[in-house]
Design a protein around this motif. Structure first.
Motif, PDB file in Angstrom:
ATOM      1  N   SER A 100       5.169 -12.112   6.099  1.00 29.05           N
ATOM      2  CA  SER A 100       4.943 -11.852   7.379  1.00 29.05           C
ATOM      3  C   SER A 100       3.785 -10.900   7.567  1.00 29.05           C
ATOM      4  O   SER A 100       3.677  -9.699   6.704  1.00 29.05           O
ATOM      5  CB  SER A 100       6.260 -11.305   8.026  1.00 29.05           C
ATOM      6  OG  SER A 100       6.336  -9.705   7.642  1.00 29.05           O
ATOM      7  N   ALA A 101       2.943 -11.002   8.515  1.00 28.54           N
ATOM      8  CA  ALA A 101       1.721  -9.879   8.720  1.00 28.54           C
ATOM      9  C   ALA A 101       2.385  -8.370   8.858  1.00 28.54           C
ATOM     10  O   ALA A 101       1.775  -7.406   8.450  1.00 28.54           O
ATOM     11  CB  ALA A 101       0.901 -10.447   9.876  1.00 28.54           C
ATOM     12  N   GLU A 102       3.390  -8.422   9.756  1.00 28.95           N
ATOM     13  CA  GLU A 102       4.103  -7.077  10.174  1.00 28.95           C
ATOM     14  C   GLU A 102       4.470  -6.215   8.961  1.00 28.95           C
ATOM     15  O   GLU A 102       4.165  -5.178   8.661  1.00 28.95           O
ATOM     16  CB  GLU A 102       5.342  -7.181  11.052  1.00 28.95           C
ATOM     17  CG  GLU A 102       4.791  -7.768  12.344  1.00 28.95           C
ATOM     18  CD  GLU A 102       4.510  -9.216  12.426  1.00 28.95           C
ATOM     19  OE1 GLU A 102       5.381 -10.189  11.760  1.00 28.95           O
ATOM     20  OE2 GLU A 102       3.629  -9.767  12.936  1.00 28.95           O
ATOM     21  N   TYR A 103       4.955  -7.003   7.822  1.00 32.18           N
ATOM     22  CA  TYR A 103       5.365  -6.377   6.575  1.00 32.18           C
ATOM     23  C   TYR A 103       4.428  -5.946   5.939  1.00 32.18           C
ATOM     24  O   TYR A 103       4.239  -4.617   5.348  1.00 32.18           O
ATOM     25  CB  TYR A 103       6.132  -7.427   5.646  1.00 32.18           C
ATOM     26  CG  TYR A 103       6.307  -6.910   4.298  1.00 32.18           C
ATOM     27  CD1 TYR A 103       7.424  -5.914   4.067  1.00 32.18           C
ATOM     28  CD2 TYR A 103       5.275  -7.310   3.344  1.00 32.18           C
ATOM     29  CE1 TYR A 103       7.190  -5.369   2.809  1.00 32.18           C
ATOM     30  CE2 TYR A 103       5.506  -6.671   1.988  1.00 32.18           C
ATOM     31  CZ  TYR A 103       6.624  -5.852   1.886  1.00 32.18           C
ATOM     32  OH  TYR A 103       6.728  -5.216   0.255  1.00 32.18           O
ATOM     33  N   TRP A 104       3.028  -6.500   5.931  1.00 29.10           N
ATOM     34  CA  TRP A 104       2.120  -5.983   5.075  1.00 29.10           C
ATOM     35  C   TRP A 104       1.345  -4.903   5.832  1.00 29.10           C
ATOM     36  O   TRP A 104       0.689  -3.927   5.007  1.00 29.10           O
ATOM     37  CB  TRP A 104       0.853  -7.286   4.679  1.00 29.10           C
ATOM     38  CG  TRP A 104       1.759  -8.256   3.589  1.00 29.10           C
ATOM     39  CD1 TRP A 104       2.020  -9.382   3.850  1.00 29.10           C
ATOM     40  CD2 TRP A 104       1.829  -7.868   2.371  1.00 29.10           C
ATOM     41  NE1 TRP A 104       2.478  -9.864   2.993  1.00 29.10           N
ATOM     42  CE2 TRP A 104       2.412  -9.037   1.855  1.00 29.10           C
ATOM     43  CE3 TRP A 104       1.822  -6.794   1.453  1.00 29.10           C
ATOM     44  CZ2 TRP A 104       2.766  -9.007   0.619  1.00 29.10           C
ATOM     45  CZ3 TRP A 104       1.960  -6.876   0.234  1.00 29.10           C
ATOM     46  CH2 TRP A 104       2.580  -8.054  -0.309  1.00 29.10           C
ATOM     47  N   PHE A 162       3.467  -1.915   4.788  1.00 35.03           N
ATOM     48  CA  PHE A 162       3.281  -1.902   3.573  1.00 35.03           C
ATOM     49  C   PHE A 162       1.811  -0.780   3.123  1.00 35.03           C
ATOM     50  O   PHE A 162       1.997   0.217   2.430  1.00 35.03           O
ATOM     51  CB  PHE A 162       2.992  -3.037   2.712  1.00 35.03           C
ATOM     52  CG  PHE A 162       2.928  -3.139   1.234  1.00 35.03           C
ATOM     53  CD1 PHE A 162       4.062  -3.132   0.218  1.00 35.03           C
ATOM     54  CD2 PHE A 162       1.624  -2.612   0.656  1.00 35.03           C
ATOM     55  CE1 PHE A 162       3.632  -2.787  -1.107  1.00 35.03           C
ATOM     56  CE2 PHE A 162       1.448  -2.507  -0.643  1.00 35.03           C
ATOM     57  CZ  PHE A 162       2.564  -2.689  -1.726  1.00 35.03           C
ATOM     58  N   PHE A 163       0.729  -1.345   3.778  1.00 33.38           N
ATOM     59  CA  PHE A 163      -0.596  -0.684   3.593  1.00 33.38           C
ATOM     60  C   PHE A 163      -0.565   0.594   4.197  1.00 33.38           C
ATOM     61  O   PHE A 163      -1.078   1.551   3.784  1.00 33.38           O
ATOM     62  CB  PHE A 163      -1.724  -1.431   3.572  1.00 33.38           C
ATOM     63  CG  PHE A 163      -1.846  -2.510   2.678  1.00 33.38           C
ATOM     64  CD1 PHE A 163      -2.038  -2.109   1.292  1.00 33.38           C
ATOM     65  CD2 PHE A 163      -1.369  -4.137   2.765  1.00 33.38           C
ATOM     66  CE1 PHE A 163      -2.051  -3.148   0.336  1.00 33.38           C
ATOM     67  CE2 PHE A 163      -1.408  -4.882   1.686  1.00 33.38           C
ATOM     68  CZ  PHE A 163      -1.828  -4.216   0.441  1.00 33.38           C
ATOM     69  N   GLN A 164       0.048   0.857   5.505  1.00 30.78           N
ATOM     70  CA  GLN A 164       0.192   2.089   6.203  1.00 30.78           C
ATOM     71  C   GLN A 164       0.852   3.153   5.197  1.00 30.78           C
ATOM     72  O   GLN A 164       0.703   4.444   4.935  1.00 30.78           O
ATOM     73  CB  GLN A 164       0.776   2.144   7.404  1.00 30.78           C
ATOM     74  CG  GLN A 164      -0.422   1.450   8.348  1.00 30.78           C
ATOM     75  CD  GLN A 164       0.180   0.923   9.710  1.00 30.78           C
ATOM     76  OE1 GLN A 164       1.407   0.798   9.941  1.00 30.78           O
ATOM     77  NE2 GLN A 164      -0.789   0.664  10.615  1.00 30.78           N
ATOM     78  N   ASP A 223      -9.102 -11.026   4.981  1.00 26.13           N
ATOM     79  CA  ASP A 223      -7.690 -10.757   5.011  1.00 26.13           C
ATOM     80  C   ASP A 223      -7.288 -10.750   6.415  1.00 26.13           C
ATOM     81  O   ASP A 223      -8.048 -10.221   7.346  1.00 26.13           O
ATOM     82  CB  ASP A 223      -7.602  -9.359   4.641  1.00 26.13           C
ATOM     83  CG  ASP A 223      -5.996  -8.948   4.174  1.00 26.13           C
ATOM     84  OD1 ASP A 223      -5.711  -8.796   2.992  1.00 26.13           O
ATOM     85  OD2 ASP A 223      -5.197  -8.794   4.952  1.00 26.13           O
ATOM     86  N   ILE A 224      -5.996 -11.014   6.993  1.00 27.05           N
ATOM     87  CA  ILE A 224      -5.399 -10.951   8.183  1.00 27.05           C
ATOM     88  C   ILE A 224      -5.015  -9.547   8.466  1.00 27.05           C
ATOM     89  O   ILE A 224      -4.793  -9.084  10.039  1.00 27.05           O
ATOM     90  CB  ILE A 224      -4.058 -11.851   7.981  1.00 27.05           C
ATOM     91  CG1 ILE A 224      -3.770 -12.522   9.651  1.00 27.05           C
ATOM     92  CG2 ILE A 224      -2.826 -11.307   7.665  1.00 27.05           C
ATOM     93  CD1 ILE A 224      -2.729 -13.790   9.540  1.00 27.05           C
ATOM     94  N   SER A 225      -5.017  -8.615   7.557  1.00 28.87           N
ATOM     95  CA  SER A 225      -4.723  -7.184   8.159  1.00 28.87           C
ATOM     96  C   SER A 225      -5.758  -6.328   8.298  1.00 28.87           C
ATOM     97  O   SER A 225      -6.841  -6.364   7.366  1.00 28.87           O
ATOM     98  CB  SER A 225      -3.892  -6.434   6.872  1.00 28.87           C
ATOM     99  OG  SER A 225      -3.745  -5.393   7.210  1.00 28.87           O
ATOM    100  N   GLU A 226      -5.698  -6.135   9.632  1.00 29.96           N
ATOM    101  CA  GLU A 226      -6.831  -4.847  10.249  1.00 29.96           C
ATOM    102  C   GLU A 226      -6.960  -3.760   9.293  1.00 29.96           C
ATOM    103  O   GLU A 226      -7.961  -3.016   8.832  1.00 29.96           O
ATOM    104  CB  GLU A 226      -6.322  -4.563  11.663  1.00 29.96           C
ATOM    105  CG  GLU A 226      -7.552  -3.717  12.315  1.00 29.96           C
ATOM    106  CD  GLU A 226      -8.679  -4.922  12.775  1.00 29.96           C
ATOM    107  OE1 GLU A 226      -9.830  -4.809  12.428  1.00 29.96           O
ATOM    108  OE2 GLU A 226      -8.185  -5.682  13.783  1.00 29.96           O
ATOM    109  N   VAL A 227      -5.818  -3.111   8.720  1.00 37.00           N
ATOM    110  CA  VAL A 227      -5.381  -2.027   7.941  1.00 37.00           C
ATOM    111  C   VAL A 227      -6.215  -2.332   6.668  1.00 37.00           C
ATOM    112  O   VAL A 227      -7.116  -1.290   6.138  1.00 37.00           O
ATOM    113  CB  VAL A 227      -4.241  -1.540   7.807  1.00 37.00           C
ATOM    114  CG1 VAL A 227      -3.927  -0.569   6.844  1.00 37.00           C
ATOM    115  CG2 VAL A 227      -3.429  -1.321   9.186  1.00 37.00           C
ATOM    116  N   VAL A 228      -6.108  -3.343   6.032  1.00 41.59           N
ATOM    117  CA  VAL A 228      -6.412  -3.590   4.633  1.00 41.59           C
ATOM    118  C   VAL A 228      -8.030  -3.741   4.803  1.00 41.59           C
ATOM    119  O   VAL A 228      -8.822  -3.171   3.939  1.00 41.59           O
ATOM    120  CB  VAL A 228      -6.133  -4.834   4.098  1.00 41.59           C
ATOM    121  CG1 VAL A 228      -6.818  -5.192   2.666  1.00 41.59           C
ATOM    122  CG2 VAL A 228      -4.530  -4.743   3.754  1.00 41.59           C
TER     123      VAL A 228
END
Length: 191
Positions: free
Chosen positions: A17-21, A24-26, A82-87
């Motif tokens: 799940s994208a929310e988990y990641w 995780f990175f935050q 990557d699908i994550s803005e944070v990453v």
């Protein structure tokens, strides 16, 4: 470390799940996290299938240092997605001045915004594992879309390098898909 243990997914569904990641990175911050082996452990196999002059595209799916290490040994034109803005934000900040030719794009690998035949190599470190968390129809459809996109963006003679834990259901799906497509499949075990 203990800090990392608290961040591990509670279930395989969470791993996908994208929310988990995002969480995780935050929580983890900017330190790299090498789930699937370091560059030194993987370079023997990677260099067999990648040439420095080629343009690799890396399925990001986490802030591993692998792209940076490849860049530093001569693979300059690397596109990371990557699908994550944070990453993506963290990776851009970390590399802007030191690795100017490397790019980072927020993108979903099941519908990439690249033209057909854009890349000679697609490097996937743990992405297939994170998507193929079960064998439900919805999941398998998602994986089919991802693998079809990999095939679409690769040039003739291109390579998809997939670093995976190679669980039985992952191997069955990947080998089955690419065999049907007429691809040559090689499996290397990395200790």
């Amino acid at each position: 470390d203990g800090d990392s243990m608290n961040l591990l997914p509670k279930s395989s569904r969470e791993f996908g799940s994208a929310e988990y990641w995002e969480k995780f990175f935050q929580q983890r911050g900017k330190r790299a996290f090498e789930w699937y082996g370091s560059y030194l452990e993987l370079c023997g196999v990677l260099h067999k299938y990648m040439k420095p002059r080629e343009k690799p595209r890396r399925n990001g799916r986490r802030n591993s240092e692998l792209s940076e290490q490849l860049y530093d040994v001569g693979y300059l034109d690397i596109v990371n997605i990557d699908i994550s803005e944070v990453v993506i934000k963290q990776m851009k900040e970390r590399n802007a001045s030191r690795r100017p030719q490397m790019s980072f794009l927020k993108m979903d690998m099941t519908q990439m915004e690249f033209p057909d035949a854009s890349f000679q190599v697609v490097l996937d470190k743990g992405t297939l594992d994170a998507v193929l968390t079960d064998e439900e129809e919805k999941t398998l459809h998602q994986v089919d879309r991802m693998l079809a996109e990999v095939g679409r963006v690769l040039q003739v003679g291109g390579r998809y390098l997939c670093i995976s834990l190679a669980q039985a259901h992952i191997l069955k799906k990947a080998v089955g898909h690419f065999s049907r497509e007429g691809w040559m499949v090689r499996v290397h075990q990395v200790s």
